[in-house]
Design an enzyme around this catalytic site. Structure first.
Site, PDB file in Angstrom:
ATOM      1  N   LYS A  33       0.497  13.693 -13.390  1.00  0.00           N
ATOM      2  CA  LYS A  33       1.456  12.982 -14.365  1.00  0.00           C
ATOM      3  C   LYS A  33       2.597  14.019 -14.682  1.00  0.00           C
ATOM      4  CE  LYS A  33      -0.446   8.920 -13.948  1.00  0.00           C
ATOM      5  NZ  LYS A  33       0.450   7.734 -13.254  1.00  0.00           N
TER       6      LYS A  33
ATOM      7  N   TYR B  35      -5.488  15.141 -12.769  1.00  0.00           N
ATOM      8  CA  TYR B  35      -4.466  14.021 -13.188  1.00  0.00           C
ATOM      9  C   TYR B  35      -3.713  14.303 -14.155  1.00  0.00           C
ATOM     10  CZ  TYR B  35      -3.716   9.476 -15.414  1.00  0.00           C
ATOM     11  OH  TYR B  35      -3.071   8.517 -16.107  1.00  0.00           O
TER      12      TYR B  35
ATOM     13  N   ASP C 177       0.808  -1.202  -0.123  1.00  0.00           N
ATOM     14  CA  ASP C 177       0.068  -0.061   0.021  1.00  0.00           C
ATOM     15  C   ASP C 177       0.828   1.229   0.110  1.00  0.00           C
ATOM     16  OD1 ASP C 177      -1.816   2.162   0.098  1.00  0.00           O
ATOM     17  OD2 ASP C 177      -2.586   1.195   2.150  1.00  0.00           O
TER      18      ASP C 177
END
Length: 233
Positions: A148, A144, A56
């Site tokens: 990135k 998003y 995790d």
């Protein structure tokens, strides 16, 4: 036989990466946060060379515990990531933080802990970025896209700081083929119309490039697009 750790190993792309390395004769640790069933299925399919590993990346304790199970480390593939769609005015700060905590901070947490293991074997890191880091995306993905973009910047900075003992590269996939993207899906139609090869991206093709970057001793600090020519369209 090298030891490969793939975070997010049970995702569509993660499975393709794990399969590619297993078939090349490597020992692959398939990292998963919650999908143990899929990890076990992959292990049953590919045999003892694929090892399910609870990992995790949002939990530093989980990372430390997981890394103790490794028999050394030659390649880290940072594939864990999440995606969502919200317009800039609808996007909540909590969702911005969630995306960055997994896509950027989680990648950092895992990478930092793996550096000593990788340095011991002059290993390499391959980060999974996205063409969205280079293109404004498909609408509603500014958070998003920003995450990135951070992965790309981190990749290049890390390559400079860790060389020559560790190589660091990134792959920027385009839109991957997936069951939910049928022929009538407007996103698929848009992507295929714009891309030079008029096709979505096969996960296995991205896996080939990940393997190349893990092997090629002359490449570091690079971002390689695998997008069927979408960015050129």
């Amino acid at each position: 036989m090298r030891s490969i750790l793939v975070s997010g190993g049970t995702s569509t792309l993660g499975r393709a990466i794990c399969e590619r390395f297993v078939k090349a004769g490597e020992r692959v640790y398939c990292g998963y946060a919650s999908n143990r069933e899929t990890a076990d299925e992959l292990a049953a399919s590919y045999g003892p060379s694929l090892i399910p590993l609870h990992l995790d990346i949002q939990d530093a304790g989980s990372i430390a515990s997981s890394l103790q199970e490794l028999e050394g480390l030659d390649v880290l593939v940072n594939n864990s990531g999440v995606f969502s769609v919200f317009t800039p005015t609808e996007l909540l700060e909590s969702e911005w933080q969630r995306i960055f905590d997994i896509n950027v901070t989680g990648l950092f947490r895992l990478t930092q802990k793996c550096i000593p293991l990788l340095r011991a074997r002059k290993g390499s890191i391959v980060n999974i970025a996205s063409i969205n880091a280079l293109h404004p995306g498909f609408g509603g993905t500014s958070h998003y896209d920003a995450s990135k973009g951070a992965v790309v910047a981190y990749t290049k900075s890390l390559a400079k700081e860790l060389g020559p003992s560790i190589r660091v590269n990134a792959v920027a996939p385009g839109l991957l083929k997936a069951p939910y993207l049928d022929n009538e899906n407007p996103l698929r139609q848009h992507y295929e119309e714009r891309s030079l090869l008029q096709s979505l991206v096969e996960p296995g093709e991205v896996a080939k490039v990940v393997q190349l970057l893990s092997d090629c001793s002359a490449m570091t600090g690079e971002l390689v697009g695998v997008d069927c020519g979408y960015l050129m369209g």
